[in-house]
Design a protein around this motif. Structure first.
Motif, PDB file in Angstrom:
ATOM      1  N   LEU A  86     -21.220 -13.725 -31.704  1.00 19.12           N
ATOM      2  CA  LEU A  86     -19.799 -13.728 -31.353  1.00 19.12           C
ATOM      3  C   LEU A  86     -19.021 -12.700 -32.158  1.00 19.12           C
ATOM      4  CD1 LEU A  86     -18.129 -15.342 -29.288  1.00 19.12           C
ATOM      5  CD2 LEU A  86     -20.459 -16.181 -29.629  1.00 19.12           C
ATOM      6  N   VAL A  87     -19.380 -12.506 -33.412  1.00 12.90           N
ATOM      7  CA  VAL A  87     -18.721 -11.471 -34.208  1.00 12.90           C
ATOM      8  C   VAL A  87     -18.915 -10.112 -33.552  1.00 12.90           C
ATOM      9  CG1 VAL A  87     -18.814 -10.205 -36.386  1.00 12.90           C
ATOM     10  CG2 VAL A  87     -18.817 -12.698 -36.397  1.00 12.90           C
ATOM     11  N   ARG A 122     -16.899  -5.597 -30.100  1.00 15.72           N
ATOM     12  CA  ARG A 122     -17.039  -4.692 -28.957  1.00 15.72           C
ATOM     13  C   ARG A 122     -15.898  -4.856 -27.962  1.00 15.72           C
ATOM     14  NH1 ARG A 122     -23.350  -5.298 -26.994  1.00 15.72           N
ATOM     15  NH2 ARG A 122     -24.391  -4.750 -28.964  1.00 15.72           N
ATOM     16  N   HIS A 123     -15.511  -6.094 -27.735  1.00 21.08           N
ATOM     17  CA  HIS A 123     -14.513  -6.373 -26.688  1.00 21.08           C
ATOM     18  C   HIS A 123     -13.443  -7.330 -27.210  1.00 21.08           C
ATOM     19  CE1 HIS A 123     -16.994  -4.368 -23.690  1.00 21.08           C
ATOM     20  NE2 HIS A 123     -18.039  -5.041 -24.148  1.00 21.08           N
ATOM     21  N   PRO A 124     -12.517  -6.837 -28.018  1.00 18.78           N
ATOM     22  CA  PRO A 124     -11.459  -7.709 -28.547  1.00 18.78           C
ATOM     23  C   PRO A 124     -10.536  -8.251 -27.458  1.00 18.78           C
ATOM     24  CG  PRO A 124     -11.007  -5.393 -29.057  1.00 18.78           C
ATOM     25  CD  PRO A 124     -12.405  -5.443 -28.525  1.00 18.78           C
ATOM     26  N   GLU A 125     -10.598  -7.666 -26.284  1.00 19.12           N
ATOM     27  CA  GLU A 125      -9.755  -8.133 -25.178  1.00 19.12           C
ATOM     28  C   GLU A 125     -10.314  -9.375 -24.492  1.00 19.12           C
ATOM     29  OE1 GLU A 125     -12.828  -5.494 -23.222  1.00 19.12           O
ATOM     30  OE2 GLU A 125     -11.735  -5.576 -25.128  1.00 19.12           O
ATOM     31  N   ASN A 126     -11.530  -9.802 -24.856  1.00 14.10           N
ATOM     32  CA  ASN A 126     -12.164 -10.934 -24.188  1.00 14.10           C
ATOM     33  C   ASN A 126     -11.959 -12.243 -24.944  1.00 14.10           C
ATOM     34  OD1 ASN A 126     -13.132  -9.181 -22.274  1.00 14.10           O
ATOM     35  ND2 ASN A 126     -15.243  -9.191 -23.006  1.00 14.10           N
ATOM     36  N   ASP A 127     -11.778 -13.315 -24.195  1.00 10.15           N
ATOM     37  CA  ASP A 127     -11.825 -14.671 -24.730  1.00 10.15           C
ATOM     38  C   ASP A 127     -13.141 -15.285 -24.265  1.00 10.15           C
ATOM     39  OD1 ASP A 127      -9.264 -14.530 -25.892  1.00 10.15           O
ATOM     40  OD2 ASP A 127      -8.335 -15.009 -23.960  1.00 10.15           O
ATOM     41  N   TYR A 128     -13.950 -15.773 -25.198  1.00 11.12           N
ATOM     42  CA  TYR A 128     -15.298 -16.225 -24.864  1.00 11.12           C
ATOM     43  C   TYR A 128     -15.383 -17.747 -24.810  1.00 11.12           C
ATOM     44  CZ  TYR A 128     -16.845 -11.429 -25.453  1.00 11.12           C
ATOM     45  OH  TYR A 128     -17.008 -10.072 -25.305  1.00 11.12           O
ATOM     46  N   TYR A 178     -25.223 -22.830 -37.736  1.00  9.82           N
ATOM     47  CA  TYR A 178     -24.908 -21.842 -38.765  1.00  9.82           C
ATOM     48  C   TYR A 178     -23.441 -21.410 -38.678  1.00  9.82           C
ATOM     49  CZ  TYR A 178     -25.094 -17.241 -41.109  1.00  9.82           C
ATOM     50  OH  TYR A 178     -24.867 -16.149 -41.903  1.00  9.82           O
ATOM     51  N   ARG A 179     -22.703 -21.557 -39.774  1.00 14.72           N
ATOM     52  CA  ARG A 179     -21.298 -21.159 -39.892  1.00 14.72           C
ATOM     53  C   ARG A 179     -20.458 -21.702 -38.731  1.00 14.72           C
ATOM     54  NH1 ARG A 179     -20.432 -15.237 -42.509  1.00 14.72           N
ATOM     55  NH2 ARG A 179     -18.337 -16.153 -42.581  1.00 14.72           N
ATOM     56  N   ILE A 180     -20.646 -22.969 -38.465  1.00 10.70           N
ATOM     57  CA  ILE A 180     -20.004 -23.574 -37.304  1.00 10.70           C
ATOM     58  C   ILE A 180     -18.478 -23.529 -37.394  1.00 10.70           C
ATOM     59  CG2 ILE A 180     -20.252 -25.856 -38.330  1.00 10.70           C
ATOM     60  CD1 ILE A 180     -20.115 -24.935 -34.577  1.00 10.70           C
ATOM     61  N   ALA A 181     -17.911 -23.727 -38.586  1.00 10.62           N
ATOM     62  CA  ALA A 181     -16.450 -23.699 -38.713  1.00 10.62           C
ATOM     63  C   ALA A 181     -15.893 -22.328 -38.359  1.00 10.62           C
ATOM     64  CB  ALA A 181     -16.040 -24.093 -40.131  1.00 10.62           C
ATOM     65  N   ASP A 182     -16.603 -21.280 -38.765  1.00 12.96           N
ATOM     66  CA  ASP A 182     -16.161 -19.921 -38.437  1.00 12.96           C
ATOM     67  C   ASP A 182     -16.396 -19.618 -36.957  1.00 12.96           C
ATOM     68  OD1 ASP A 182     -15.379 -19.276 -41.082  1.00 12.96           O
ATOM     69  OD2 ASP A 182     -17.464 -18.896 -41.613  1.00 12.96           O
ATOM     70  N   LEU A 183     -17.512 -20.108 -36.418  1.00 16.63           N
ATOM     71  CA  LEU A 183     -17.801 -19.895 -35.001  1.00 16.63           C
ATOM     72  C   LEU A 183     -16.720 -20.524 -34.129  1.00 16.63           C
ATOM     73  CD1 LEU A 183     -19.649 -19.052 -32.646  1.00 16.63           C
ATOM     74  CD2 LEU A 183     -20.899 -21.203 -32.975  1.00 16.63           C
ATOM     75  N   ALA A 184     -16.241 -21.707 -34.523  1.00 14.43           N
ATOM     76  CA  ALA A 184     -15.238 -22.413 -33.725  1.00 14.43           C
ATOM     77  C   ALA A 184     -13.926 -21.636 -33.625  1.00 14.43           C
ATOM     78  CB  ALA A 184     -14.980 -23.798 -34.325  1.00 14.43           C
ATOM     79  N   LYS A 185     -13.706 -20.702 -34.538  1.00 14.84           N
ATOM     80  CA  LYS A 185     -12.496 -19.877 -34.492  1.00 14.84           C
ATOM     81  C   LYS A 185     -12.648 -18.689 -33.543  1.00 14.84           C
ATOM     82  CE  LYS A 185     -11.499 -20.959 -39.352  1.00 14.84           C
ATOM     83  NZ  LYS A 185     -11.390 -20.395 -40.718  1.00 14.84           N
ATOM     84  N   LEU A 186     -13.889 -18.401 -33.152  1.00 14.68           N
ATOM     85  CA  LEU A 186     -14.165 -17.221 -32.326  1.00 14.68           C
ATOM     86  C   LEU A 186     -14.395 -17.535 -30.860  1.00 14.68           C
ATOM     87  CD1 LEU A 186     -16.708 -15.365 -34.674  1.00 14.68           C
ATOM     88  CD2 LEU A 186     -14.245 -14.935 -34.448  1.00 14.68           C
ATOM     89  N   VAL A 187     -14.655 -18.792 -30.530  1.00 15.15           N
ATOM     90  CA  VAL A 187     -15.096 -19.129 -29.188  1.00 15.15           C
ATOM     91  C   VAL A 187     -14.545 -20.489 -28.791  1.00 15.15           C
ATOM     92  CG1 VAL A 187     -17.210 -20.323 -29.888  1.00 15.15           C
ATOM     93  CG2 VAL A 187     -17.170 -19.076 -27.709  1.00 15.15           C
ATOM     94  N   THR A 188     -14.444 -20.713 -27.487  1.00 16.53           N
ATOM     95  CA  THR A 188     -14.109 -22.033 -26.955  1.00 16.53           C
ATOM     96  C   THR A 188     -15.405 -22.693 -26.492  1.00 16.53           C
ATOM     97  OG1 THR A 188     -11.906 -21.322 -26.220  1.00 16.53           O
ATOM     98  CG2 THR A 188     -12.831 -23.288 -25.181  1.00 16.53           C
TER      99      THR A 188
END
Length: 214
Positions: A114-115, A120-126, A142-152
């Motif tokens: 996700l990082v 690559r595509h900051p315009e996308n919501d994943y 792995y790094r679930i708290a950080d992952l939750a900030k990047l994706v739905t």
């Protein structure tokens, strides 16, 4: 689904039109990750149902390189797994293959993926599409708290699994296909048919390459 913002228009006395700067359009993109050993119709139905219900623009299928939880004795090459995914999704206009994890190599952690996607595509919501069984394991990721900030997270309901999580989840319903990659490998090893469980092109590829035979 693309979210467009209106452009402000100013008309000067010389009738020149100036377009004010606007925010970049947002794009809603689904993700289905996994070993795909092999990909099967259950993966496709889940992705299609979520795509239609949430009105996503497209869904990325991202095969793992070296998933940390997989028994390596049953794994086949990334080349074959990727080829089968490409065959499975070739007739669906909204499905795309992304090999970034294969190219990166090493253990395939969703956070790292996700990082890279956001870079690559900051315009996308994943939107990460998961079965309810996988939602239950999120606290161990792995790094679930950080992952939750990047994706739905999108959870597909399954019998016997609770519809709850400590993380925000969009829950959807989809037809349940009692198919797993493990079962498919066993069927092939036993010389039994996998017709209607995988796309025809995938079944042909498995037979042609002699995959999963005992």
């Amino acid at each position: 689904m693309t979210h467009l913002t209106e452009q402000a228009v100013t008309v000067t006395p010389a009738t020149q039109v100036k377009l004010a700067p606007t925010a970049q359009p947002r794009h809603c993109v689904g993700i289905v990750g996994g070993t795909f050993n092999p990909v099967h119709n259950g993966h496709l139905v889940m992705a299609d149902q979520v795509m239609q219900q949430l009105k996503l623009e497209r869904v990325l299928f991202i095969p793992d390189a070296n998933p940390p939880h997989v028994d390596h004795k049953t794994a086949i090459s990334a080349k074959d797994r990727t080829a089968m995914v490409a065959l499975a999704i070739q007739d669906h206009p909204g499905f795309e293959l992304d090999t970034l994890e294969i190219a990166r190599g090493g253990k395939s952690y969703t956070y790292d993926t996700l990082v890279e996607l956001k870079r690559r595509h900051p315009e996308n919501d994943y939107f990460l599409i998961l079965g309810a069984d996988m939602i239950a394991y999120l606290p161990k990721w792995y790094r679930i708290a950080d992952l939750a900030k990047l994706v739905t997270f999108v959870g597909v309901r399954r019998p016997g699994f609770p519809v709850k999580s400590k993380y925000p989840v969009i829950w959807v319903d989809a037809p349940q296909l009692a198919t797993s990659s493990t079962q498919l490998r066993q069927l092939v090893a036993q010389g039994r048919s996998i017709q209607y469980l995988v796309p025809d092109a995938v079944a042909s590829y498995i037979k042609e390459k002699g995959l999963y035979h005992a």
